[in-house]
Design an enzyme around this catalytic site. Sequence first.
Site, PDB file in Angstrom:
ATOM      1  N   ARG A 396       0.751  -1.421   0.125  1.00 13.64           N
ATOM      2  CA  ARG A 396       0.016  -0.127  -0.156  1.00 13.64           C
ATOM      3  C   ARG A 396       0.883   1.065  -0.074  1.00 13.64           C
ATOM      4  O   ARG A 396       0.551   2.161  -0.846  1.00 13.64           O
ATOM      5  CB  ARG A 396      -1.049   0.016   1.195  1.00 13.64           C
ATOM      6  CG  ARG A 396      -2.042   1.051   0.980  1.00 13.64           C
ATOM      7  CD  ARG A 396      -2.835   1.405   2.287  1.00 13.64           C
ATOM      8  NE  ARG A 396      -3.990   2.182   2.086  1.00 13.64           N
ATOM      9  CZ  ARG A 396      -3.860   3.464   2.198  1.00 13.64           C
ATOM     10  NH1 ARG A 396      -2.834   3.830   2.856  1.00 13.64           N
ATOM     11  NH2 ARG A 396      -5.055   4.320   1.943  1.00 13.64           N
ATOM     12  N   CYS A 397       1.873   1.329   0.863  1.00 12.85           N
ATOM     13  CA  CYS A 397       2.831   2.376   0.774  1.00 12.85           C
ATOM     14  C   CYS A 397       3.413   2.820  -0.590  1.00 12.85           C
ATOM     15  O   CYS A 397       3.870   4.159  -0.948  1.00 12.85           O
ATOM     16  CB  CYS A 397       3.991   2.160   1.746  1.00 12.85           C
ATOM     17  SG  CYS A 397       3.648   1.928   3.415  1.00 12.85           S
TER      18      CYS A 397
END
Length: 407
Positions: A396-397
């Site tokens: 996600r980052c």
Amino acid sequence: MSKPINVFSEIGKLKTVLLHRPGKELENLMPDYLESLLFDDIPFLQQAQKEHDYFAQVLRDKGVEVLYLEDLVAESLTDDTIRTQFIDEYLGEANIKGTGTKEMIRELLLGITDMRELVDKTMAGVQKVELPPLKYKSLSDMVDSDYPFIIDPMPNLYFTRDPFATIGHGVSLNHMYSVTRRRETLYGKYIFTYHPRFKDADIPMIYNREETTRIEGGDELILSKELLAVGISQRTDVASIEKLAENIFAKDLGFKRVLAFNIGNERKFMHLDTVFTMVDYDKFTIHPEIEGDLTVYSISKEEDGTNVIEETDSLENILKKYLKLEKVTLIRCGGGNLTAAAREQWNDGSNTLTIAPGEVIVYDRNVITNKKLEEAGIKLNYVPGSELVRGRGGPRCMSMPFDREEI
């Protein structure tokens, strides 16, 4: 006309996503200066690139359009005026002390005629050894130090989640926690102002990089068309959440409530998405260490302004209430074992990228958490992350959705 930014959930089928392939900025990491650049270790660039390419290919194989930050910025510098303006604004934020040094770097950058090469150079930073000796020096130029860089590299750029966040049809162009990351948001400014894909789309800006309080995209989650979650964390101020909520409500993007999760001011809980992500309509990953002391505040849109209350119920019940669900499943990182949870959360076991309801991308190394996700009925797509994870960020980052199907 379809809008170029369309993100009203964490789980709708992912259609378009922004990545940054790690570049030479990682080769400008040095052991003595890791802390100031927010790294704990130095990734091996070639292996990190292979892992990142694998990640991008998994997305493409799922039908996702993959855009690259470095390409979009280069494509935004559409004429010499914009290019010169970009260079001057970049240098103005680069913390260069000497006027002679600054002018020499300006000439260096103006001499790069290939736009991608120029953008790559601004990301990589400038070492002192790259410049010839100055003929005329100011005092700032003359008083040298042992510090090897004139302009610091930006090694955190492959975490495209943080400098800005897409919310609904709008963008939160963020004011970053650390000085070393604040220049990253300049790229977003130029993309959304000058890139042919975005410049005429009238994209609402719901936060501005010129603000004085910090907020980062890893703390901004979209739980439904009406509900946002934002982390009060090491990287995001309470005041920023209030500003964000007021702007979102004022611009009438459809969101009616913001849940502020107070996850504490610790690096290991850097962002909300390092301890909590949404993986299906009613399923969430969570790091068990935050559950006991987690305080949640609700900011809602009212006719006469905003209303703030402290929620007193369990996280499950809060989520059930505002997502209108009969049941919520919290999938605990490390299976709830504190030793395993601490280790796998450090390696981003809770940081999943959902690409469709109930289907996620995860690092292959978090075997206990991944097993728990599978047992909960989640479909996993595994990517290697031995080098990428050294920057303390997961799938996600490393991704910023631009378009998701509505659910």
